[in-house]
Design an enzyme around this catalytic site. Sequence first.
Site, mmCIF file in Angstrom:
data_model
loop_
_atom_site.group_PDB
_atom_site.id
_atom_site.type_symbol
_atom_site.label_atom_id
_atom_site.label_comp_id
_atom_site.label_asym_id
_atom_site.label_seq_id
_atom_site.Cartn_x
_atom_site.Cartn_y
_atom_site.Cartn_z
ATOM 1 N N SER A 170 52.418 -8.268 59.113
ATOM 2 C CA SER A 170 52.331 -9.712 59.405
ATOM 3 C C SER A 170 51.596 -9.863 60.728
ATOM 4 C CB SER A 170 53.740 -10.299 59.542
ATOM 5 O OG SER A 170 53.709 -11.559 60.198
ATOM 6 N N TYR A 183 62.720 -10.456 62.258
ATOM 7 C CA TYR A 183 61.506 -10.357 61.436
ATOM 8 C C TYR A 183 60.351 -9.747 62.239
ATOM 9 C CZ TYR A 183 57.718 -11.871 58.325
ATOM 10 O OH TYR A 183 56.635 -11.904 57.478
#
Length: 285
Positions: A170, A183
Site C-alpha cells: 500500500s 494497517y
Amino acid sequence: MAEAKPDNQPNTGSPQPQYLQALTGQPALVTGASSGIGKATALGLAKAGADVVVNYIGNPAPAEDIAHAIEALGRRALAIEADVSKEDDVERMFAQAIQHFGTLHIAVSNAGLQADAPFDEMTLEQWNKVIGVNLTGQFLTARAAVREFKRRGPKPDISVATGKLLCTSSVHQEIPWAGHVNYATSKGGINMMMRSIAQEVAPLRIRANAIAPGAIRTPINRAAWDTPEAYNKLMELVPYLRIGEPDDIARAAAWLVSDAADYITGATLYIDGGMTLYPGFATGG
Ligand code: BGC
C-alpha cells in the site's frame, strides 16, 4: 492547476484494459481474490493467459462467480477457502492447488483488511487481526509459494523465472496513517519482508516484488469515494485527479509477474496517481 472531477463517477479517462497473453501455462494463486483488488487481479491474470486459484474466506458465492468468469475466458479456475492467517489453511490450500494444476508459477499474496481505531483505543484484537492477515498471512503465502517454486525447479520453456511472488502492499508502507497504525505497520512490514525474501531467493531465479496501491475504488475504502463530498476530499490527495480502478492494479500486476519484467526483483511499484508525491507541496512549502 486542473480541477478534480466534480463527481464520483468512473473516470472516462481510464485506459482500456490491455493484456498480452504472457502468462499462458503459468498457474497462479491469488489470495483474497473474491473482491476488490484481488478479484481484479485474478481476472487480469486469467486475461493474460494464466489458470487461477481464487482464494476466499466466508461466503463462497462471489469466489465461485469469479471462477466461472475465468473459465468463460477459456482458462481453468479453482476457488479455495482458506484463512491466510492460519498455517494449516494455507498449507492445505497450496496442496490442493498443486494437486489440481500440477504446480504454481505465480503467487499473489493480496488478502488484507483494515480494523481502524484511534491509537489509544486500538484493542489488541484489532492489532492482532490486521497483523495476522496482512503480514503473517503474506508470510505464510510467500513461504508456501517459494517452497513450491524450489520443489518444481526451473521450467524455462514456461517462464524464464522459476517463480514469481507478488505482495500487495500500500502507499501506507511509506505514508504514515493516523487512526490506522495497525494497517500502516503491516504494510511497512511487507516492504522489508518482500525485499528480504527477494534477496534470499534471487539466486534461484525466483522474483519477489510488491505493488503499492493508492486509493482504489473497492469496498475497503467505500466511505472515501461513495459520495461526491468524500470523493472531492479524496482528490486533494491524488494529483492525477481520479480514483484508481481495480483494473489499474490488475494490468500492472499481470505485467510485473510476466517475463517482460524479468529483471525486476525486490521492487515496489506504486500505483497511486501520485499520492506519494507529497501533494500538499504542489502549492505549499
Ligand atoms: C487503504 C485504503 C486507502 C488507500 C489510500 C489503502 O491501502 O486500504 O483504505 O484509501 O490506502 O489512503
